[in-house]
Design a protein around this motif. Structure first.
Motif, PDB file in Angstrom:
ATOM      1  N   SER A 123      28.782  41.037  28.594  1.00 47.09           N
ATOM      2  CA  SER A 123      28.890  40.646  27.183  1.00 47.09           C
ATOM      3  C   SER A 123      30.326  40.765  26.686  1.00 47.09           C
ATOM      4  N   ALA A 124      31.002  41.862  27.056  1.00 44.49           N
ATOM      5  CA  ALA A 124      32.385  42.053  26.623  1.00 44.49           C
ATOM      6  C   ALA A 124      33.296  40.966  27.186  1.00 44.49           C
ATOM      7  N   ALA A 125      33.093  40.646  28.461  1.00 45.31           N
ATOM      8  CA  ALA A 125      33.927  39.615  29.087  1.00 45.31           C
ATOM      9  C   ALA A 125      33.679  38.248  28.443  1.00 45.31           C
ATOM     10  N   MET A 126      32.404  37.955  28.138  1.00 43.81           N
ATOM     11  CA  MET A 126      32.087  36.674  27.510  1.00 43.81           C
ATOM     12  C   MET A 126      32.671  36.609  26.104  1.00 43.81           C
ATOM     13  N   ALA A 127      32.607  37.732  25.375  1.00 40.58           N
ATOM     14  CA  ALA A 127      33.176  37.761  24.028  1.00 40.58           C
ATOM     15  C   ALA A 127      34.691  37.570  24.072  1.00 40.58           C
ATOM     16  N   ALA A 128      35.330  38.223  25.051  1.00 43.57           N
ATOM     17  CA  ALA A 128      36.777  38.075  25.186  1.00 43.57           C
ATOM     18  C   ALA A 128      37.146  36.636  25.541  1.00 43.57           C
ATOM     19  N   ASP A 129      36.356  36.035  26.429  1.00 42.42           N
ATOM     20  CA  ASP A 129      36.620  34.647  26.811  1.00 42.42           C
ATOM     21  C   ASP A 129      36.418  33.711  25.619  1.00 42.42           C
ATOM     22  N   GLN A 130      35.373  33.978  24.837  1.00 43.26           N
ATOM     23  CA  GLN A 130      35.118  33.169  23.649  1.00 43.26           C
ATOM     24  C   GLN A 130      36.263  33.322  22.643  1.00 43.26           C
TER      25      GLN A 130
END
Length: 520
Positions: A123-130
């Motif tokens: 989730s953190a990685a996806m949020a950072a990518d977003q």
């Protein structure tokens, strides 16, 4: 950059170990999901990292594991995380072998690493990518906005091509390429004109994807109303990512605003053009030049043609576009491509007036338009002869006359020069002219029908010989005194003198109009 299985393996806090599928760790991960179902596939969407403890699995059964792993792979699961120290102290060899055979990445999850930690990492990685994508999108929007204000639409296209790491092109409503970047993309963009024209047939906003996997092109319509005002093409080697999608949407908004702004300026220009045209038709060319200024270049100083267009029929499908705006758009696009000046003045949906340079791209586009699209567009056009500002009123009458003839002949386009260079006889095909001719000659036809003479044929022969008695009598095979008697009978029956040149002209045209036979 999207999250991958390799990113999770390299995460120092998770302590994951790769047991199979080492060559597929660069696969993006869309989500992390926990399921102890023997068959979780109905609840998967593809792109997930599935995490299990094998609570309900016979993980040491090779056949069961082969079926289980294959079903996960077929469903698009990108990886399997197996927790050791819960139901199994180590990953069963049957599961390892099945994962290797299927090529599905298998990650060993140590007991001290909870599944929740992996989910949080995903989730953190996806949020950072977003966040990176949104930030990059906003930066692209700012850059393209500055380019639009300072340099115009072509600069927006160039910035967009750089942001998507591909190519981009801007089209007008007809499918002509207005701008492309990089330079080599202009040839590629030109091949998509038929696709842009098909996009135009749909209500805005509209989009479509064309091309293959190596040259994927997205076409997006431009325009805030129902009619497509233009199109944007974006060519890339793969589907657009989030940041690229933000950039494309920003470009569409900016180019649409530019299009709408151009329409407002065009409306103001049309009002000015209407005033200029009224001055020309009123015989005030000097005032017209003063009002027009440099707006129409040298259009008023060189020979020009006046075009009048009307809908072919009064009735049309309410859902269909009015034909005259479509024609005006096509002619204006042709003028823009050729860097020519053109003056278009619409009079509602009833009539379109166009003043264009003689022998230019607009006249050629008009002819091509009627040849290819007249049946669909439903327009009738009259075109004046070349003229200048002093004779604009006469050119207007010429265009009206050509338009009237086009309607009577069922043609989409008639030029006034064609009428002057041709014969007047085709004009006699009009029903009103034929009715007049039939009424004028009816008494002669009725006389001949009784068998008391051949007055119609005698009249025709006499008129064709310009009143020469001997020559006309020879043509008929009768004595000249017989012919003189017949012509006196014609005068008596018609009550008109053949010595009057106007009478002779009317009778000759009447004979041509009826073709030598009375109307039935």
């Amino acid at each position: 950059m999207p999250l991958t299985l390799a990113s999770l393996v390299q995460h120092s806090a998770l302590k994951l170990t790769v047991r199979a599928g080492e060559d597929r760790l660069d696969t993006p991960v869309r989500w992390a999901h926990v399921s102890e179902l023997a068959d979780p596939v109905p609840y998967m969407e593809g792109g997930e990292l599935l995490m299990v403890t094998a609570m309900k699995l016979d993980a040491e059964n090779p056949d069961a594991m082969r079926r289980y792993v294959k079903r996960l792979s077929d469903a698009g699961v990108v990886g399997l995380g197996f927790a050791v120290g819960v139901n199994y102290d180590e990953v069963p060899q049957a599961l390892v072998d099945a994962a290797r055979d299927e090529g599905l990445p298998l990650l060993e999850v140590p007991r001290r690493t909870p599944f929740l930690a992996i989910s949080k990492a995903v989730s953190a990685a996806m949020a950072a990518d977003q966040y990176r994508a949104v930030t990059a999108g906003f930066e692209a929007q700012r850059e393209m906005t500055r380019a639009a204000l300072a340099e115009g639409p072509a600069a927006v296209v160039a910035r967009l091509a750089a942001h998507v790491n591909g190519w981009a092109a801007l089209y007008d409503a007809s499918g002509a390429v207005l701008a492309a970047a990089p330079e080599w993309a202009a040839r590629r963009a030109a091949r998509l004109t038929p696709d842009v024209q098909r996009l135009r047939e749909r209500s805005a906003p509209a989009s479509t994807v064309v091309g293959g996997t190596d040259d994927r092109v997205e076409l997006q319509s431009l325009g805030s109303g129902r009619r497509v005002r233009g199109a944007l093409a974006v060519g890339t080697g793969a589907p657009l990512g989030t940041a690229e999608r933000y950039a494309v949407h920003s470009a569409i908004a900016l180019l649409t605003l530019t299009t709408e702004r151009s329409r407002s300026l065009q409306a103001a220009e049309q009002r000015l053009g209407a005033a200029v045209l009224r001055m020309l038709l009123a015989g005030q060319p000097d005032h017209a030049r003063a009002v027009a200024g440099d707006l129409y270049g040298g259009l008023l100083d060189a020979p020009f043609r006046l075009l009048l267009a009307e809908p072919a029929t009064a009735e049309r499908d309410p859902a269909a576009e009015a034909p005259l705006p479509v024609l005006a758009e096509a002619l204006e696009a042709a003028a823009a491509r050729a860097a020519e000046a053109v003056l278009t003045v619409p009079e509602g949906d009833e009539r379109l007036l166009v003043l264009a340079g003689d022998g230019g791209a607009v006249a050629a586009a008009c002819e091509a338009y009627t040849e290819k699209e007249a049946e669909e567009a439903g327009v009738v056009i009259g075109l004046s002869a070349p003229t200048g500002p002093i004779a604009a009123g006469a050119a207007y009458k010429q265009a009206e006359q050509a338009l009237s003839v086009a309607r009577r002949r069922g043609r989409a386009l008639v030029e006034h020069e064609d009428l002057a260079a041709g014969s007047v006889l085709p004009l006699l095909a009009d029903d009103a002219v034929r009715a007049f001719a039939d009424g004028m000659l009816r008494a002669l036809y009725e006389h001949d029908a009784t068998g008391r003479g051949d007055l119609v044929a005698s009249l025709r022969a006499w008129l064709s010989r310009h009143g020469q008695w001997d020559a006309a009598a020879a043509d008929l095979g009768v004595h000249r005194h017989t012919l003189r008697y017949r012509m006196r009978r014609v005068e008596e029956i018609l009550g008109r003198s053949l010595d009057d040149p106007d009478v002779r002209m009317e009778l000759w045209l009447a004979l041509k109009a009826t073709g030598g036979a009375p109307a039935t």
